[in-house]
Scaffold this motif. Structure first.
Motif, PDB file in Angstrom:
ATOM      1  N   ILE A   1       0.891  -1.180   0.000  1.00 17.34           N
ATOM      2  CA  ILE A   1       0.000   0.000   0.000  1.00 17.34           C
ATOM      3  C   ILE A   1       0.919   1.218   0.000  1.00 17.34           C
ATOM      4  CG2 ILE A   1      -0.366  -0.110   2.533  1.00 17.34           C
ATOM      5  CD1 ILE A   1      -3.239   1.037   1.906  1.00 17.34           C
ATOM      6  N   ASP A   2       0.875   1.954  -1.107  1.00 18.27           N
ATOM      7  CA  ASP A   2       1.817   3.055  -1.363  1.00 18.27           C
ATOM      8  C   ASP A   2       1.258   4.357  -0.788  1.00 18.27           C
ATOM      9  OD1 ASP A   2       4.013   4.350  -2.413  1.00 18.27           O
ATOM     10  OD2 ASP A   2       3.648   3.746  -4.475  1.00 18.27           O
ATOM     11  N   ASP A   3       2.141   5.310  -0.522  1.00 17.39           N
ATOM     12  CA  ASP A   3       1.732   6.645  -0.061  1.00 17.39           C
ATOM     13  C   ASP A   3       0.825   6.563   1.152  1.00 17.39           C
ATOM     14  OD1 ASP A   3       3.066   7.427  -2.328  1.00 17.39           O
ATOM     15  OD2 ASP A   3       1.261   7.800  -3.495  1.00 17.39           O
ATOM     16  N   PHE A   4       1.109   5.625   2.055  1.00 13.10           N
ATOM     17  CA  PHE A   4       0.194   5.463   3.179  1.00 13.10           C
ATOM     18  C   PHE A   4       0.194   6.710   4.048  1.00 13.10           C
ATOM     19  CE2 PHE A   4      -1.399   4.012   7.267  1.00 13.10           C
ATOM     20  CZ  PHE A   4      -2.606   3.499   6.836  1.00 13.10           C
TER      21      PHE A   4
ATOM     22  N   ALA B   1       9.852   3.047   4.618  1.00 10.46           N
ATOM     23  CA  ALA B   1       9.743   4.511   4.632  1.00 10.46           C
ATOM     24  C   ALA B   1      10.326   5.042   3.337  1.00 10.46           C
ATOM     25  CB  ALA B   1      10.518   5.078   5.820  1.00 10.46           C
ATOM     26  N   GLU B   2       9.578   5.900   2.646  1.00 10.53           N
ATOM     27  CA  GLU B   2      10.123   6.490   1.420  1.00 10.53           C
ATOM     28  C   GLU B   2      10.425   7.963   1.658  1.00 10.53           C
ATOM     29  OE1 GLU B   2       7.130   5.825  -1.590  1.00 10.53           O
ATOM     30  OE2 GLU B   2       5.936   7.490  -0.854  1.00 10.53           O
ATOM     31  N   GLY B   3      11.316   8.519   0.842  1.00 11.92           N
ATOM     32  CA  GLY B   3      11.655   9.935   1.006  1.00 11.92           C
ATOM     33  C   GLY B   3      12.685  10.186   2.086  1.00 11.92           C
TER      34      GLY B   3
HETATM   35 CA    CA Z   1       4.994   6.457  -2.660  1.00  8.97          CA
END
Ligand code: CA
Ligand code: C2E
Ligand code: CA
Length: 402
Positions: A290-293, A347-349
């Protein structure tokens, strides 16, 4: 030294505070002007042309947000330092609204402050934000049809690492379109366009095949995974899972090594069909992320009902985790959710070492971001991998503080 280091304009209705700020700035080599009200501030802004502005958030005749809006509208491009005795969360909210209005180099000065705090803000270089990300490109439908028909889309790969060990665990495939004579067209522009035009299946198919071919070649003996983004629009098609399974088989990649990243599954026109497609992915051994949670698109309802195996914490919470207490609280809560549901947390970014250290400390599983590696062409990955393997380890040199 010749001339002042900069020009600071102080907006504060409290004369004692204004005088203190002025004194600190003058001893740091700044030329200073002060204004006790909005009109005086406005006049000085044009006459004095400050490189730095400090402003008090709460003043009797005007609040700081209105001033920030006006500064942004006026195209002010110097440093803005917001000071206030209000709760830190209010300060951070004001900072966010300043950044959203397009102001740059927005610093926070909670009152009461130490001279050193103000000096640090006066010395900080203004971080120029990339402008025109969405506005710059105007590209048409026919160009998109052509790039897809001619299979000219390219794929960039961004590494994902284990937070605790730094070991490379996978790569996210990201679509890239470089149009001759136009330049790079951002995916934020062409992916929604492909969705609108009903071309997104063709886009996914190209990215998936290109990425699988690379992955089979380059990562054959490794234990890494390949992550590919899917559009929610594709979930109405029950046969999608079979097509992805066939593509994996054609390239000799085990479905267990493929992660499908999804946002807003709720927006597919047929939620029941979407649910079936997602379940079929898992039955076939594909992992589901699930992306951009934490954004409006990826909700708790989806997390609870859909068979996800990974949760990607949206980069807006990660990017300022090192500086924002509020973001750290949210990241910790999301980790609790992910782990409580038995999901892997990514964790992205991640843009700096302090953030990666924080993530490792709070038990996040995986991380992705510019600090680790930018999305890059396949042929740049080996050089990245050897540089990453030789990075300074925590403990071996500078240990980030807690
Ligand atoms: Ca994302
Ligand atoms: P996403 O899936 O959330 O992908 C991560 C985005 O964050 C990428 O932007 C990546 O370049 C960027 N990013 C990575 N690390 C950092 C960092 O440390 N800081 C910052 N500020 N950004 C970072 P990109 O490549 O521009 O892609 C934007 C979005 O376009 C993706 O967001 C995804 O939703 C969509 N997209 C890209 N490729 C595809 C594709 O093949 N299919 C579909 N359906 N969507 C795609
Ligand atoms: Ca993604």
């Amino acid at each position: 030294m010749t001339g002042p280091r900069g020009r600071l304009l102080v907006l504060d209705d409290d004369e004692a505070v204004a005088a203190t700020i002025a004194l600190v700035a003058e001893t740091s080599g700044f030329e200073v002007a002060t204004a006790a009200g909005f009109d005086a501030f406005w006049t000085a802004l044009h006459a004095f042309a400050p490189t730095h502005v400090t402003l008090d958030l709460s003043m009797p005749e005007v609040d700081g947000i209105v001033v920030l809006q006006r500064l942004a509208k006026d195209g002010y491009d110097g440093t803005v330092i917001v000071c206030s005795g209000l709760d830190r969360r209010v300060l951070e909210a004001a900072q966010r609204s300043a950044l959203e209005h397009g102001l740059e180099g927005v610093g926070l000065l909670p009152k009461p402050f130490l001279p050193a705090d103000l000096r640090a803000l006066l010395d900080a270089p203004v971080e120029r934000r990339a402008r025109g990300r969405s506005g710059a490109t105007s590209i048409g439908e026919s160009a998109l049809r052509a790039v897809l028909a001619e299979r000219r889309l390219e794929v960039a790969y961004q590494p994902k690492v284990d937070c605790a060990t730094g070991e490379v665990v996978g790569f996210e495939a990201l679509a890239r379109w470089n149009e001759p004579g136009v330049g790079p067209v951002p995916p934020d522009v062409f992916v929604p366009m492909a969705e609108r035009l009903g071309l997104v299946d063709a886009l996914t198919e190209q990215v998936l095949n290109e990425a699988l071919a690379w992955f089979a070649r380059a990562e054959a003996g490794a234990r890494t995974h390949l992550a590919v983004n899917l559009s929610a629009r594709s979930l109405d098609d029950v046969a999608l899972a079979d097509r992805i399974e066939r593509a994996c088989a054609a390239h000799g990649v085990a479905p267990q090594r493929v992660v499908l990243e999804l946002t807003e599954t709720a927006s597919s026109s047929d939620p029941i069909a979407a649910h079936d497609v997602l379940t079929r992915f898992r039955i076939k051994g594909l992992a589901l992320s699930i992306d951009d949670f934490g954004t409006g698109h990826s909700t708790l309802v989806q997390l609870a009902r859909r068979p996800f195996s990974e949760l990607k914490i949206d980069r807006q919470f990660v990017a300022d985790a090192a500086t924002s207490r509020e973001s750290r609280v949210i990241v910790r809560a999301m980790l609790g959710l992910a782990h409580g549901l038995g999901l892997v947390a990514t964790a992205e970014g991640v843009e700096d070492a302090a953030t990666l250290a924080f993530l490792a400390e709070v038990g996040c599983d995986r991380a992705q971001g510019y600090h680790i590696g930018r999305p890059m062409a396949a042929d740049a990955l080996p050089a990245w991998a050897s540089a990453w393997a030789q990075r300074p380890r925590p403990g071996s040199s500078v240990e980030p503080g807690t």
